[in-house]
Design an enzyme around this catalytic site. Sequence first.
Site, PDB file in Angstrom:
ATOM      1  N   TYR A   1       0.845  -1.208   0.000  1.00 33.69           N
ATOM      2  CA  TYR A   1       0.000   0.000   0.000  1.00 33.69           C
ATOM      3  C   TYR A   1       0.886   1.266   0.000  1.00 33.69           C
ATOM      4  O   TYR A   1       0.525   2.293  -0.565  1.00 33.69           O
ATOM      5  CB  TYR A   1      -0.983  -0.017   1.168  1.00 33.69           C
ATOM      6  CG  TYR A   1      -2.194   0.864   0.919  1.00 33.69           C
ATOM      7  CD1 TYR A   1      -2.999   0.693  -0.199  1.00 33.69           C
ATOM      8  CD2 TYR A   1      -2.535   1.876   1.821  1.00 33.69           C
ATOM      9  CE1 TYR A   1      -4.105   1.510  -0.429  1.00 33.69           C
ATOM     10  CE2 TYR A   1      -3.644   2.686   1.608  1.00 33.69           C
ATOM     11  CZ  TYR A   1      -4.424   2.500   0.485  1.00 33.69           C
ATOM     12  OH  TYR A   1      -5.511   3.312   0.263  1.00 33.69           O
TER      13      TYR A   1
ATOM     14  N   LYS B   1      -3.306   8.410   2.611  1.00 31.24           N
ATOM     15  CA  LYS B   1      -4.554   8.232   3.376  1.00 31.24           C
ATOM     16  C   LYS B   1      -4.415   8.795   4.799  1.00 31.24           C
ATOM     17  O   LYS B   1      -5.392   9.294   5.370  1.00 31.24           O
ATOM     18  CB  LYS B   1      -4.972   6.756   3.425  1.00 31.24           C
ATOM     19  CG  LYS B   1      -5.451   6.187   2.084  1.00 31.24           C
ATOM     20  CD  LYS B   1      -6.697   6.867   1.535  1.00 31.24           C
ATOM     21  CE  LYS B   1      -7.321   6.066   0.393  1.00 31.24           C
ATOM     22  NZ  LYS B   1      -8.381   6.821  -0.310  1.00 31.24           N
TER      23      LYS B   1
HETATM   24  P1  NAD Z   1     -12.422   2.816  -8.348  1.00 29.43           P
HETATM   25  O1  NAD Z   1     -11.221   2.582  -9.212  1.00 29.43           O
HETATM   26  O2  NAD Z   1     -13.711   2.311  -8.828  1.00 29.43           O
HETATM   27  O3  NAD Z   1     -12.553   4.364  -7.986  1.00 29.43           O
HETATM   28  C1  NAD Z   1     -11.473   5.277  -7.970  1.00 29.43           C
HETATM   29  C2  NAD Z   1     -11.952   6.514  -8.721  1.00 29.43           C
HETATM   30  O4  NAD Z   1     -11.031   7.590  -8.608  1.00 29.43           O
HETATM   31  C3  NAD Z   1     -12.153   6.263 -10.223  1.00 29.43           C
HETATM   32  O5  NAD Z   1     -13.489   6.529 -10.583  1.00 29.43           O
HETATM   33  C4  NAD Z   1     -11.213   7.281 -10.875  1.00 29.43           C
HETATM   34  O6  NAD Z   1     -11.708   7.794 -12.092  1.00 29.43           O
HETATM   35  C5  NAD Z   1     -11.163   8.347  -9.792  1.00 29.43           C
HETATM   36  N1  NAD Z   1     -10.051   9.288  -9.913  1.00 29.43           N
HETATM   37  C6  NAD Z   1      -8.720   9.071  -9.766  1.00 29.43           C
HETATM   38  N2  NAD Z   1      -8.029  10.199  -9.930  1.00 29.43           N
HETATM   39  C7  NAD Z   1      -8.932  11.186 -10.189  1.00 29.43           C
HETATM   40  C8  NAD Z   1      -8.854  12.578 -10.432  1.00 29.43           C
HETATM   41  N3  NAD Z   1      -7.679  13.221 -10.464  1.00 29.43           N
HETATM   42  N4  NAD Z   1     -10.015  13.282 -10.642  1.00 29.43           N
HETATM   43  C9  NAD Z   1     -11.214  12.653 -10.623  1.00 29.43           C
HETATM   44  N5  NAD Z   1     -11.355  11.331 -10.394  1.00 29.43           N
HETATM   45  C10 NAD Z   1     -10.235  10.608 -10.183  1.00 29.43           C
HETATM   46  O7  NAD Z   1     -12.037   2.126  -6.937  1.00 29.43           O
HETATM   47  P2  NAD Z   1     -12.717   2.174  -5.489  1.00 29.43           P
HETATM   48  O8  NAD Z   1     -12.105   1.033  -4.766  1.00 29.43           O
HETATM   49  O9  NAD Z   1     -14.171   2.282  -5.594  1.00 29.43           O
HETATM   50  O10 NAD Z   1     -12.088   3.514  -4.866  1.00 29.43           O
HETATM   51  C11 NAD Z   1     -12.845   4.568  -4.321  1.00 29.43           C
HETATM   52  C12 NAD Z   1     -12.216   5.059  -3.025  1.00 29.43           C
HETATM   53  O11 NAD Z   1     -12.328   4.027  -2.052  1.00 29.43           O
HETATM   54  C13 NAD Z   1     -10.735   5.390  -3.132  1.00 29.43           C
HETATM   55  O12 NAD Z   1     -10.466   6.553  -2.366  1.00 29.43           O
HETATM   56  C14 NAD Z   1     -10.074   4.204  -2.479  1.00 29.43           C
HETATM   57  O13 NAD Z   1      -8.826   4.536  -1.937  1.00 29.43           O
HETATM   58  C15 NAD Z   1     -11.084   3.894  -1.403  1.00 29.43           C
HETATM   59  N6  NAD Z   1     -10.979   2.561  -0.787  1.00 29.43           N
HETATM   60  C16 NAD Z   1     -11.003   1.429  -1.550  1.00 29.43           C
HETATM   61  C17 NAD Z   1     -10.908   0.185  -0.947  1.00 29.43           C
HETATM   62  C18 NAD Z   1     -10.887  -1.091  -1.758  1.00 29.43           C
HETATM   63  O14 NAD Z   1     -10.481  -2.126  -1.241  1.00 29.43           O
HETATM   64  N7  NAD Z   1     -11.341  -1.078  -3.012  1.00 29.43           N
HETATM   65  C19 NAD Z   1     -10.794   0.095   0.453  1.00 29.43           C
HETATM   66  C20 NAD Z   1     -10.797   1.271   1.211  1.00 29.43           C
HETATM   67  C21 NAD Z   1     -10.883   2.500   0.579  1.00 29.43           C
HETATM   68  C1  IMJ Z   2      -3.896  -0.984  -3.247  1.00 30.65           C
HETATM   69  C2  IMJ Z   2      -2.539  -1.243  -3.374  1.00 30.65           C
HETATM   70  C3  IMJ Z   2      -1.887  -2.129  -2.544  1.00 30.65           C
HETATM   71  C4  IMJ Z   2      -2.559  -2.786  -1.534  1.00 30.65           C
HETATM   72  C5  IMJ Z   2      -3.922  -2.534  -1.401  1.00 30.65           C
HETATM   73  C6  IMJ Z   2      -4.598  -1.640  -2.255  1.00 30.65           C
HETATM   74  N1  IMJ Z   2      -4.850  -3.014  -0.518  1.00 30.65           N
HETATM   75  C7  IMJ Z   2      -6.062  -2.459  -0.762  1.00 30.65           C
HETATM   76  C8  IMJ Z   2      -5.959  -1.602  -1.860  1.00 30.65           C
HETATM   77  C9  IMJ Z   2      -4.554  -3.992   0.528  1.00 30.65           C
HETATM   78  C10 IMJ Z   2      -7.297  -2.728   0.026  1.00 30.65           C
HETATM   79  C11 IMJ Z   2      -7.077  -0.786  -2.499  1.00 30.65           C
HETATM   80  N2  IMJ Z   2      -7.132   0.569  -1.893  1.00 30.65           N
HETATM   81  C12 IMJ Z   2      -7.565   0.662  -0.529  1.00 30.65           C
HETATM   82  C13 IMJ Z   2      -6.783   1.731  -2.587  1.00 30.65           C
HETATM   83  O1  IMJ Z   2      -6.895   2.791  -1.998  1.00 30.65           O
HETATM   84  C14 IMJ Z   2      -6.247   1.701  -3.963  1.00 30.65           C
HETATM   85  C15 IMJ Z   2      -5.700   2.797  -4.520  1.00 30.65           C
HETATM   86  C16 IMJ Z   2      -5.042   2.815  -5.821  1.00 30.65           C
HETATM   87  C17 IMJ Z   2      -4.995   1.730  -6.684  1.00 30.65           C
HETATM   88  C18 IMJ Z   2      -4.330   1.838  -7.908  1.00 30.65           C
HETATM   89  C19 IMJ Z   2      -4.195   0.695  -8.874  1.00 30.65           C
HETATM   90  C20 IMJ Z   2      -3.957   1.149 -10.276  1.00 30.65           C
HETATM   91  C21 IMJ Z   2      -3.050   2.343 -10.399  1.00 30.65           C
HETATM   92  N3  IMJ Z   2      -3.028   3.258  -9.386  1.00 30.65           N
HETATM   93  C22 IMJ Z   2      -3.711   3.083  -8.214  1.00 30.65           C
HETATM   94  N4  IMJ Z   2      -3.770   4.115  -7.344  1.00 30.65           N
HETATM   95  C23 IMJ Z   2      -4.422   4.004  -6.177  1.00 30.65           C
HETATM   96  O2  IMJ Z   2      -2.399   2.532 -11.433  1.00 30.65           O
END
Ligand code: NAD
Ligand code: IMJ
Length: 261
Positions: free
Chosen positions: A161, A168
């Site tokens: 991460y 974050k």
């Molecule tokens: P996702 O890829 O569906 O959403 C990420 C979004 O960020 C995309 O729609 C992308 O277009 C947008 N984005 C990135 N850079 C941008 C910019 N400069 N301007 C406008 N939009 C931009 O994935 P998700 O998992 O739904 O992520 C949403 C949020 O949830 C993120 O903040 C992520 O860190 C957080 N999150 C995800 C998880 C997980 O396990 N998937 C867990 C905890 C928190």
């Molecule tokens: C993302 C990377 C490494 C470990 C991770 C994650 N774990 C989880 C996530 C354990 C849960 C997903 N997460 C919480 C995120 O916030 C992801 C952010 C993200 C993911 C990508 C993948 C593609 C890319 N850039 C990204 N930037 C942010 O090119």
Amino acid sequence: MGELMLGKRVLVTGVRNKWSIAWHTAEALHREGARVAFSVFGEREEAGLRKLLTDSGMEDAPIAHCNATDEAQAVALMETIGAAFDGELDGLVHAIAFANRDDLSGEYVNTSREGFSVAHENSVYTMVSLARAARPLMNKAGGGSLVTLTYLGAERVVPNYNVMGVAKAALEASVRYLATDLGGENIRVNAVSAGPIKTLSASGISGFDGMVKHVAERSPLRRAVTPDEVGDAVLFLLSNLARGITGETLYVDAGYHTMGM
Ligand code: NAD
Ligand code: IMJ
């Protein structure tokens, strides 16, 4: 259909596809009677979102484009939203994160200055900038609620991460400072810390499936969290039920963060 959000106007950012946490949030908001508008990153997202909206009875929802790292686009976005919602806005969902893929593997110590900046610009400053731009619209509405998405990697070391964990941590601290700045205007600011969910932002991350399994086995609820459970918690923080809550990080992770080992 409930009525928790009847009459509320909410802007949802970060919908990329049907797996996005932002999409599940929008569905929950629609279910509870909110008027939802969307802001997407680009053309690709817009076409996909149009289809999702049609399939869910939200075909009339406004869609704007915004690369939130561009200050002018963030300001223009709120002008568009103001025009759609009579100059008022009750809620904003920030579901935006991005780091260079190279920085999500290997050692954090090797993060470049540029990669550090990209992660913070996209994942932290976008929240600050959108909060500032939304402020007058929420003020006119008599108050509002902003909710962002965060992850446990802000406080604990989670493999790969890396720079996103540091971003974050800054995002969670920003929530507390923004809550203090905007609280006098009845604008609340909170974060939901979601457990791992298989979205596009999680695809291609090495060992991700193993991590979901690990968390599911150890969580008090003995399962992974689902995106609709995260959406419902975001909805709660946007609703009047959470009127006494601000500056908070709410965990929606099946209880995983409480465990000592
Ligand atoms: P996702 O890829 O569906 O959403 C990420 C979004 O960020 C995309 O729609 C992308 O277009 C947008 N984005 C990135 N850079 C941008 C910019 N400069 N301007 C406008 N939009 C931009 O994935 P998700 O998992 O739904 O992520 C949403 C949020 O949830 C993120 O903040 C992520 O860190 C957080 N999150 C995800 C998880 C997980 O396990 N998937 C867990 C905890 C928190
Ligand atoms: C993302 C990377 C490494 C470990 C991770 C994650 N774990 C989880 C996530 C354990 C849960 C997903 N997460 C919480 C995120 O916030 C992801 C952010 C993200 C993911 C990508 C993948 C593609 C890319 N850039 C990204 N930037 C942010 O090119």
